[in-house]
Write a protein that holds these residues in place. Structure first.
Motif, PDB file in Angstrom:
ATOM      1  N   VAL A 190      93.112  62.740  46.922  1.00  0.00           N
ATOM      2  CA  VAL A 190      94.386  62.775  47.652  1.00  0.00           C
ATOM      3  C   VAL A 190      95.043  61.400  47.732  1.00  0.00           C
ATOM      4  N   GLY A 191      94.491  60.409  47.005  1.00  0.00           N
ATOM      5  CA  GLY A 191      95.078  59.076  47.000  1.00  0.00           C
ATOM      6  C   GLY A 191      94.976  58.375  48.331  1.00  0.00           C
ATOM      7  N   LEU A 192      93.875  58.607  49.058  1.00  0.00           N
ATOM      8  CA  LEU A 192      93.705  58.037  50.389  1.00  0.00           C
ATOM      9  C   LEU A 192      93.168  56.614  50.292  1.00  0.00           C
ATOM     10  N   ASP A 193      93.814  55.697  51.000  1.00  0.00           N
ATOM     11  CA  ASP A 193      93.369  54.303  51.063  1.00  0.00           C
ATOM     12  C   ASP A 193      92.237  54.227  52.080  1.00  0.00           C
ATOM     13  N   ALA A 194      91.012  54.486  51.627  1.00  0.00           N
ATOM     14  CA  ALA A 194      89.867  54.595  52.522  1.00  0.00           C
ATOM     15  C   ALA A 194      88.592  54.262  51.773  1.00  0.00           C
ATOM     16  N   GLY A 195      87.532  53.997  52.517  1.00  0.00           N
ATOM     17  CA  GLY A 195      86.249  53.724  51.892  1.00  0.00           C
ATOM     18  C   GLY A 195      85.166  53.510  52.933  1.00  0.00           C
ATOM     19  N   TYR A 196      83.922  53.564  52.463  1.00  0.00           N
ATOM     20  CA  TYR A 196      82.772  53.238  53.304  1.00  0.00           C
ATOM     21  C   TYR A 196      82.372  51.803  52.971  1.00  0.00           C
ATOM     22  N   PHE A 197      82.990  50.871  53.674  1.00  0.00           N
ATOM     23  CA  PHE A 197      82.807  49.459  53.354  1.00  0.00           C
ATOM     24  C   PHE A 197      81.634  48.876  54.131  1.00  0.00           C
ATOM     25  N   GLU A 198      80.945  47.946  53.500  1.00  0.00           N
ATOM     26  CA  GLU A 198      79.857  47.243  54.185  1.00  0.00           C
ATOM     27  C   GLU A 198      80.434  46.153  55.081  1.00  0.00           C
ATOM     28  N   THR A 199      79.898  46.052  56.284  1.00  0.00           N
ATOM     29  CA  THR A 199      80.476  45.141  57.277  1.00  0.00           C
ATOM     30  C   THR A 199      80.380  43.681  56.863  1.00  0.00           C
ATOM     31  N   ASP A 200      79.445  43.361  55.977  1.00  0.00           N
ATOM     32  CA  ASP A 200      79.323  41.975  55.531  1.00  0.00           C
ATOM     33  C   ASP A 200      80.079  41.711  54.229  1.00  0.00           C
ATOM     34  N   ARG A 201      80.891  42.690  53.805  1.00  0.00           N
ATOM     35  CA  ARG A 201      81.745  42.479  52.623  1.00  0.00           C
ATOM     36  C   ARG A 201      83.005  43.351  52.712  1.00  0.00           C
ATOM     37  N   LEU A 202      83.694  43.246  53.825  1.00  0.00           N
ATOM     38  CA  LEU A 202      84.921  44.025  54.012  1.00  0.00           C
ATOM     39  C   LEU A 202      86.008  43.561  53.047  1.00  0.00           C
ATOM     40  N   PRO A 203      86.749  44.504  52.474  1.00  0.00           N
ATOM     41  CA  PRO A 203      87.844  44.131  51.564  1.00  0.00           C
ATOM     42  C   PRO A 203      89.050  43.627  52.341  1.00  0.00           C
ATOM     43  N   SER A 204      90.053  43.165  51.612  1.00  0.00           N
ATOM     44  CA  SER A 204      91.272  42.666  52.251  1.00  0.00           C
ATOM     45  C   SER A 204      91.966  43.786  53.020  1.00  0.00           C
ATOM     46  N   LYS A 205      92.777  43.405  53.977  1.00  0.00           N
ATOM     47  CA  LYS A 205      93.544  44.336  54.815  1.00  0.00           C
ATOM     48  C   LYS A 205      92.638  45.326  55.548  1.00  0.00           C
ATOM     49  N   THR A 206      91.474  44.842  55.964  1.00  0.00           N
ATOM     50  CA  THR A 206      90.567  45.638  56.790  1.00  0.00           C
ATOM     51  C   THR A 206      90.318  44.887  58.085  1.00  0.00           C
ATOM     52  N   ALA A 207      90.554  45.560  59.208  1.00  0.00           N
ATOM     53  CA  ALA A 207      90.417  44.912  60.508  1.00  0.00           C
ATOM     54  C   ALA A 207      88.959  44.726  60.894  1.00  0.00           C
ATOM     55  N   LEU A 208      88.656  43.561  61.432  1.00  0.00           N
ATOM     56  CA  LEU A 208      87.367  43.355  62.073  1.00  0.00           C
ATOM     57  C   LEU A 208      87.387  44.051  63.427  1.00  0.00           C
ATOM     58  N   GLY A 209      86.241  44.575  63.850  1.00  0.00           N
ATOM     59  CA  GLY A 209      86.147  45.186  65.162  1.00  0.00           C
ATOM     60  C   GLY A 209      85.739  44.146  66.192  1.00  0.00           C
ATOM     61  N   TYR A 210      86.343  44.222  67.379  1.00  0.00           N
ATOM     62  CA  TYR A 210      86.083  43.204  68.406  1.00  0.00           C
ATOM     63  C   TYR A 210      85.551  43.828  69.698  1.00  0.00           C
ATOM     64  N   ILE A 211      84.546  43.173  70.242  1.00  0.00           N
ATOM     65  CA  ILE A 211      83.962  43.562  71.521  1.00  0.00           C
ATOM     66  C   ILE A 211      84.337  42.493  72.540  1.00  0.00           C
TER      67      ILE A 211
END
Length: 342
Positions: A190-211
């Motif tokens: 479906v052309g979805l901009d998505a993936g199962y990314f590894e937290t120690d190698r996030l691609p560009s335009k991916t937000a870090l999660g903050y606590i």
């Protein structure tokens, strides 16, 4: 775009210090596409409409779709038993556990993160570092040798481990890794901009999660989650992407219409007005579905999406903090409904 809705969202975001993206659509009309806060606080990189966010358990829907695809192909059925489609040993599990029960959280198996026993998800990683968890099989030691919580089919008990088993079934039946299967047969289709990314190698335009801490300090969630998400949650996508996915599903581009109906059927009642289908929550009135809901929470991740059945209203809210999505979506629903009924 709807100026009044956008102004409301902006006001709400300021009030709750929201960080993330919001996408609102009714039918074919986009009402709002707004982003707030920082994707990377250290580098002062802002969240934008194509920023990808973790959606935690919101991605259980992907696992359900994948299973349904395999059912359509005749490779498994909803009534297939766990022992017949997964070559693993579970010494204390019932022999009557079915795929349907795993999909609907009624299997009765023990969970690796039981919210009735454990309050803090980060406690999981005290004895097994999260950086070792990069595939569904890595979570088996947390529950494989535990005893059943209740008998299969007897009651609803939200269960992440059940979706881990579904992911392992997908791997065994398809011959592909779970994440490769979903990326090829769902995201790419479906052309979805998505993936199962590894937290120690996030691609560009991916937000870090903050606590955020009570003293005003903060940390990222890199040491609070598995290094890579899987069948029970942890995919990354955009706020608008989840509405794109929903449209592809309901239009029959991922499954045939009969299978979609099966996935969206309220198979088990959670309470008087809440039901669960396959990987998705539902609100009901007089036994009829009024709204479909996806939700996800992890430390530093908060996601909500709502799809109103009769008004064609779709709202997706992704946050790279531990909260905010529920408050945001509740307010937007109220504001939009005022316009619809006025």
């Amino acid at each position: 775009m709807n100026k009044q809705i956008i102004e409301y969202i902006q006001s709400m975001a300021a009030e709750i210090h929201f960080s993330g993206s919001v996408f609102v659509k009714q039918g074919d009309k986009i009402l709002a596409d707004c982003s707030f806060g920082l994707a990377n606080r250290s580098e002062m990189m802002t969240n934008v409409s194509d920023t990808k966010f973790g959606i935690a358990s919101g991605s259980k829907l992907f696992t359900a779709i994948a299973i349904c695809q395999l059912v359509e192909e005749g490779r498994v059925s909803y009534h297939s038993l766990l022992g017949d489609c997964l070559n693993l040993f579970f010494p204390h599990f019932s022999q009557e556990i079915s795929i349907h029960q795993l999909l609907t959280h009624t299997s009765g198996i023990p969970d690796y993160f039981d919210e009735e026993v454990m309050e803090d998800y980060e406690e999981l990683w005290i004895n097994k570092p999260m950086y070792h968890v990069r595939g569904p099989e890595d979570l088996l030691p947390f529950f494989q040798n535990e005893r059943m919580k209740h008998s299969p089919g007897s009651e609803f008990h939200y269960n992440n481990a059940g979706f881990i088993l579904l992911g392992l079934i997908i791997e065994q039946v398809s011959g592909m890794s779970f994440t490769d299967y979903v990326e090829k047969n769902i995201f790419q289709r479906v052309g979805l901009d998505a993936g199962y990314f590894e937290t120690d190698r996030l691609p560009s335009k991916t937000a870090l999660g903050y606590i955020d801490q009570s003293d005003g300090s903060w940390k990222t969630n890199i040491f609070s989650l598995p290094a890579k998400g899987g069948p029970d949650g942890g995919a990354y996508t955009t706020a608008c992407g989840m509405i794109q996915l929903w449209e592809a599903l309901t239009e029959g581009r991922l499954l045939d219409k009969k299978t979609v109906q099966q996935l969206l059927t309220p198979h088990t009642m959670v309470d008087d007005s809440t039901a669960y289908g396959y990987g998705i929550w539902m609100k009901t009135e007089n036994h009829a579905v009024t709204k479909y809901i996806l939700m996800g929470y992890d430390p530093g991740v908060n996601f909500r999406a709502a799809f109103h059945k009769h008004s064609s209203l779709s709202i997706s809210v992704c946050s790279n903090q531990s909260g905010g999505a529920f408050e945001m979506i509740k307010g937007i629903e109220s504001e939009v409904m005022k316009e619809i009924t006025s």
